[in-house]
Write an enzyme that holds these catalytic residues in place. Structure first.
Site, PDB file in Angstrom:
ATOM      1  CD  GLU A  36      -6.711  -5.940   0.907  1.00 47.30           C
ATOM      2  OE1 GLU A  36      -5.266  -5.586   1.014  1.00 47.30           O
ATOM      3  OE2 GLU A  36      -7.211  -5.213   0.196  1.00 47.30           O
ATOM      4  CE1 TYR A  90      -4.329  -0.835  -0.267  1.00 42.63           C
ATOM      5  CE2 TYR A  90      -3.319  -2.946   0.627  1.00 42.63           C
ATOM      6  CZ  TYR A  90      -4.489  -2.439  -0.059  1.00 42.63           C
ATOM      7  OH  TYR A  90      -5.494  -3.062  -0.221  1.00 42.63           O
TER       8      TYR A  90
HETATM    9  C1  HEM Z   1      -7.983  -4.857  -8.296  1.00 43.01           C
HETATM   10  C2  HEM Z   1      -8.702  -0.746  -5.960  1.00 43.01           C
HETATM   11  C3  HEM Z   1      -4.172  -1.195  -3.710  1.00 43.01           C
HETATM   12  C4  HEM Z   1      -3.323  -4.961  -6.699  1.00 43.01           C
HETATM   13  C5  HEM Z   1      -8.541  -3.650  -7.848  1.00 43.01           C
HETATM   14  C6  HEM Z   1      -9.648  -3.172  -8.110  1.00 43.01           C
HETATM   15  C7  HEM Z   1      -9.936  -2.187  -7.542  1.00 43.01           C
HETATM   16  C8  HEM Z   1      -8.824  -1.653  -6.692  1.00 43.01           C
HETATM   17  C9  HEM Z   1     -11.490  -1.493  -7.540  1.00 43.01           C
HETATM   18  C10 HEM Z   1     -10.703  -4.040  -9.504  1.00 43.01           C
HETATM   19  C11 HEM Z   1     -11.546  -4.972  -8.525  1.00 43.01           C
HETATM   20  C12 HEM Z   1     -12.283  -6.039  -9.404  1.00 43.01           C
HETATM   21  O1  HEM Z   1     -11.780  -6.467 -10.360  1.00 43.01           O
HETATM   22  O2  HEM Z   1     -13.466  -6.135  -9.148  1.00 43.01           O
HETATM   23  C13 HEM Z   1      -7.654  -0.471  -5.151  1.00 43.01           C
HETATM   24  C14 HEM Z   1      -7.514   0.367  -4.228  1.00 43.01           C
HETATM   25  C15 HEM Z   1      -6.254   0.657  -3.386  1.00 43.01           C
HETATM   26  C16 HEM Z   1      -5.820  -0.978  -4.007  1.00 43.01           C
HETATM   27  C17 HEM Z   1      -8.621   1.520  -3.862  1.00 43.01           C
HETATM   28  C18 HEM Z   1      -5.687   1.197  -2.193  1.00 43.01           C
HETATM   29  C19 HEM Z   1      -6.335   2.010  -1.465  1.00 43.01           C
HETATM   30  C20 HEM Z   1      -3.658  -2.252  -4.357  1.00 43.01           C
HETATM   31  C21 HEM Z   1      -2.456  -2.453  -3.993  1.00 43.01           C
HETATM   32  C22 HEM Z   1      -1.844  -3.398  -4.838  1.00 43.01           C
HETATM   33  C23 HEM Z   1      -3.414  -3.872  -5.867  1.00 43.01           C
HETATM   34  C24 HEM Z   1      -1.519  -1.776  -2.996  1.00 43.01           C
HETATM   35  C25 HEM Z   1      -0.914  -4.291  -4.963  1.00 43.01           C
HETATM   36  C26 HEM Z   1       0.337  -3.987  -5.067  1.00 43.01           C
HETATM   37  C27 HEM Z   1      -4.487  -5.055  -7.447  1.00 43.01           C
HETATM   38  C28 HEM Z   1      -4.448  -6.081  -8.380  1.00 43.01           C
HETATM   39  C29 HEM Z   1      -5.777  -6.263  -8.867  1.00 43.01           C
HETATM   40  C30 HEM Z   1      -6.461  -5.443  -8.436  1.00 43.01           C
HETATM   41  C31 HEM Z   1      -3.382  -6.936  -8.856  1.00 43.01           C
HETATM   42  C32 HEM Z   1      -6.524  -6.825  -9.856  1.00 43.01           C
HETATM   43  C33 HEM Z   1      -6.626  -6.429 -11.227  1.00 43.01           C
HETATM   44  C34 HEM Z   1      -5.113  -6.565 -12.106  1.00 43.01           C
HETATM   45  O3  HEM Z   1      -4.410  -7.411 -11.963  1.00 43.01           O
HETATM   46  O4  HEM Z   1      -5.137  -5.727 -12.915  1.00 43.01           O
HETATM   47  N1  HEM Z   1      -7.924  -2.924  -6.914  1.00 43.01           N
HETATM   48  N2  HEM Z   1      -6.527  -1.435  -4.927  1.00 43.01           N
HETATM   49  N3  HEM Z   1      -4.168  -2.763  -5.269  1.00 43.01           N
HETATM   50  N4  HEM Z   1      -5.657  -4.658  -7.260  1.00 43.01           N
HETATM   51 FE1  HEM Z   1      -6.025  -2.915  -6.121  1.00 43.01          FE
END
Ligand code: HEM
Length: 392
Positions: free
Chosen positions: A136, A94
């Site tokens: 989480e 994060y």
């Molecule tokens: C997917 C939001 C932080 C890695 C997502 C999705 C949202 C989201 C809305 C799409 C969910 C879906 O497909 O239904 C956020 C928010 C964050 C955050 C608001 C911070 C406050 C992070 C962090 C990581 C991360 C720190 C890791 C480094 C991913 C990955 C996906 C994902 C790998 C799957 C989509 C992909 O691989 O393209 N996140 N996220 N996210 N997020 Fe986050």
């Protein structure tokens, strides 16, 4: 958080949204340049097609609108947190994401992003991230208690063809240990090695709970960019091979109610099968509506047939590409439209479960809204990312 900080954050959200694309592009560029290992975590196909990469940043902006009442976002946070946990997103990721998101904002907005604005956003991101991290953390603890923390190598016990371009894989624990229980409707993340980086995708568990195996049903995505993982599973993974799998996740699950209506399109049928089975076991009244291209593409048809021999439920299947004049009381040759849907759905007390492509899901959600079904009675999961944090 101070009132001035809240006001600054809220008033600058539209500016950030306006520059969304530029900020997001810069964000991922810098993130992957500094931390190439994160390419093992983020879906690189989504990066190439640009389809999902807006999700993270857009969600941060949308959440910022609710910065003074973040608790209202909990249901939406939970859904994303399930996905993060199944993928393996960790608390330590994060601050890294935050750092580069803020740097990208500064890079794009330049002097317009004053120190005061940047400071306010730093605080807001921290508060939003804390909510995700704590949800989480709980999910990780649950997963570890039930089975394992990240990925475990399961063995392909059986690989069977279900329909055109659709295979099911039966996965068992090679150490004979029982697999963690799951709720009908949940999914697993699957991780495979690639040329340079690992690739992760989510697949619904299409089998029934309390079996000695997990069953996933996978459609081969035709475009190579989309299909890195499904192509590997279809063309390379054999019975006896090992596959890295997460503990089941997701909150698109069957709820207790006297009536359930399942509405799926194409391979969206996969989470429905285990929910359908459970609903019938629980003596719920069930209507099952499914839309497929044609019979060849109708995955899990036999299983549906078997269920209908054992249990009584209403079933309506639509084949959008009419190919035959064969008569079957359950089948309509033609597209599932809102008008057709209204013939079989509309009970205000039923719970509705919708799964399919984003256009299919949108059509069904519009149809249900027009029938006056309350949002609280509708659960849905579409293949694309859900980008909105706006609570309903
Ligand atoms: C997917 C939001 C932080 C890695 C997502 C999705 C949202 C989201 C809305 C799409 C969910 C879906 O497909 O239904 C956020 C928010 C964050 C955050 C608001 C911070 C406050 C992070 C962090 C990581 C991360 C720190 C890791 C480094 C991913 C990955 C996906 C994902 C790998 C799957 C989509 C992909 O691989 O393209 N996140 N996220 N996210 N997020 Fe986050």
């Amino acid at each position: 958080m101070k009132q001035t900080t809240i006001s600054i954050v809220k008033s600058t959200v539209p500016v950030l949204e306006q520059h969304g694309q530029a900020i997001t592009t810069r964000f991922y560029e810098m993130l992957f340049e500094q931390y190439p290992s994160l390419k093992n975590v983020f879906n690189q196909t989504n990066q190439k097609t640009g389809r999902q990469q807006m999700a993270l940043a857009n969600t941060v902006y949308a959440a910022a609108q609710y910065i003074d009442r973040l608790e209202t976002l909990l249901p939406v946070v939970k859904q994303i947190a399930h996905k993060h946990r199944s993928i393996g997103v960790k608390a330590e990721h994060y601050p890294i994401v935050g750092e580069f998101l803020l740097k990208a904002i500064k890079d794009v907005l330049k002097e317009a992003a004053t120190d005061e604005i940047m400071e306010a956003w730093k605080e807001a991101y921290g508060a939003i991230a804390d909510v995700f991290i704590s949800v989480e953390q709980e999910l990780y603890e649950e997963a570890e208690e039930k089975g394992w923390k990240d990925y475990k190598k399961l063995m392909v016990h059986k690989k069977v063809i279900e329909a055109e371009d659709v295979y099911s894989f039966y996965l068992v624990s090679p150490d004979q240990k029982a697999l963690p229980a799951f709720l009908p409707g949940q999914y697993v993340s699957v991780r495979i090695p690639g040329q340079e980086y690992l690739s992760i995708r989510q697949y619904s568990l299409s089998g029934y709970p309390n079996q000695p195996y997990y069953k996933i049903t996978v459609k081969k995505e035709k475009q190579m960019e989309d299909g890195v993982v499904s192509t590997y599973l279809h063309d390379q993974l054999k019975e006896g091979d090992l596959l890295e799998v997460s503990v089941p996740a997701g909150d698109f699950v069957l709820k207790e109610n006297s009536k359930s209506v399942f509405i799926s399109g194409g391979v969206g049928i996969t989470p429905m099968m285990s929910m359908l089975h459970q609903a019938l076991e629980n003596n719920q009244e069930v209507t099952f509506i499914h839309s497929a291209k044609n019979e060849q593409f109708h995955a899990m048809k036999q299983e549906l047939q078997l269920l209908s021999e054992t249990y009584k439920f209403e079933q309506h299947v639509f084949y959008s590409q009419a190919q035959t004049d064969q008569h079957d009381e359950h089948i309509t040759y033609g597209r599932l439209t809102k008008k057709e849907l209204a013939k079989y759905a509309g009970d205000k007390h039923a719970y509705y479960y919708v799964c399919g492509s984003s256009s299919f899901t949108q059509m069904v959600l519009e149809g249900l809204a027009e029938m006056g079904i309350s949002q609280e009675n509708i659960m849905y999961e579409s293949f694309g990312p859900k980008m909105s944090m706006t609570p309903s």
